[in-house]
Write an enzyme that holds these catalytic residues in place. Structure first.
Site, PDB file in Angstrom:
ATOM      1  CG  HIS A 154      -1.593  -1.018   5.968  1.00  0.00           C
ATOM      2  ND1 HIS A 154      -2.143  -0.009   6.718  1.00  0.00           N
ATOM      3  CD2 HIS A 154      -1.731  -0.650   4.682  1.00  0.00           C
ATOM      4  CE1 HIS A 154      -2.583   0.948   5.901  1.00  0.00           C
ATOM      5  NE2 HIS A 154      -2.356   0.581   4.655  1.00  0.00           N
ATOM      6  NE  ARG A 195      -0.603   4.805   8.769  1.00  0.00           N
ATOM      7  CZ  ARG A 195      -1.899   4.634   9.087  1.00  0.00           C
ATOM      8  NH1 ARG A 195      -2.290   4.823  10.327  1.00  0.00           N
ATOM      9  NH2 ARG A 195      -2.769   4.288   8.165  1.00  0.00           N
ATOM     10  CB  CYS A 245      -0.903   0.003   1.234  1.00  0.00           C
ATOM     11  SG  CYS A 245      -2.061   1.395   1.277  1.00  0.00           S
ATOM     12  CG  ASP A 303      -0.634   3.922   5.333  1.00  0.00           C
ATOM     13  OD1 ASP A 303      -1.835   3.975   5.629  1.00  0.00           O
ATOM     14  OD2 ASP A 303       0.284   4.348   6.072  1.00  0.00           O
ATOM     15  CB  CYS A 332      -5.751  -0.463   4.641  1.00  0.00           C
ATOM     16  SG  CYS A 332      -5.453   0.103   2.940  1.00  0.00           S
TER      17      CYS A 332
HETATM   18 CO    CO Z   1      -3.439   1.221   3.000  1.00  0.00          CO
END
Ligand code: CO
Length: 212
Positions: free
Chosen positions: A98, A46, A42, A44, A101
């Site tokens: 994750h 993090r 992803c 993302d 999400c």
């Molecule tokens: Co995500």
């Protein structure tokens, strides 16, 4: 200091750090890359692929998009997959989702955010297919389970893909992994593993004829 300048300054410090341990660090890096892994994760911020797996530059070939999707008509992902499998000959393809999400959460809602809903719409199909299991859960459990089911579904998409199936026919690699990352603990969990022998709905088995 303007925030983007912090990055440039940190880059200089990072170079010094690497050179102090291995004076030829960048010289070695320049000419070749032979990663064993393709990471599809992803976007993302993090979930940085190298950091959570303790890898150095040169070790992971990486593709990231919102909600780590493997969409059969996404030429960006397909180009990465083809290059990784056919040229770099990676041994493992890892789809990593994750918990927490935002992409999966949005797909579970009716909120319209514009173009991104076209992308996330694919996740709604996973809800439809698994409706019975999901409707027995509360909202938070549903979100967590959808993150997992999404990863498992994307691994299946890889197994259904001609690039992977041709490579399986020609030598058996790559192994396909589905993992989920826990933002709270930092730990990765294995959810799915597929190889050339894995069961696949016959409708998705491709016949390459005499090719290859
Ligand atoms: Co995500």
């Amino acid at each position: 200091m303007e925030s983007h300048k912090k990055l440039l300054l940190a880059n200089k410090a990072w170079v010094q750090d690497k050179l102090s341990v291995h004076p030829d660090y960048f010289a070695r890096m320049e000419h070749t890359q032979t990663p064993e892994y393709l990471w599809i994760g992803c976007s993302d911020s993090r979930v940085p692929a190298e950091e959570v797996t303790g890898r150095e530059p040169g070790e992971l070939f990486v593709h990231r998009n919102i909600a780590n999707l493997v969409i059969h008509t996404d030429f960006n992902m397909l180009s990465v997959l083809q290059y990784a499998v056919e040229v770099l000959k990676v041994k493992h393809v890892i789809v990593c989702g994750h918990y927490g999400c935002g992409g999966v959460k949005n797909a579970l809602s009716n909120r319209h955010l514009g173009l991104i809903n076209k992308w996330l719409r694919h996740i709604k199909d996973i809800y439809r297919i698994n409706r019975k299991e999901l409707e027995a859960l509360d909202e938070n459990q549903q979100w967590r389970r959808m993150v997992e089911l999404n990863v498992i579904e994307q691994v299946k998409h890889l197994a259904e893909n001609s690039i992977v199936q041709r490579s399986w026919k020609n030598g058996g690699l790559p192994l396909l992994h589905g993992w989920v990352y826990d933002l709270q603990s930092g730990l990765l969990k294995e959810l799915a593993l597929m190889n050339a022998e894995s069961e696949l709905d016959p409708i998705f088995r491709l016949d390459f004829g005499d090719e290859g």
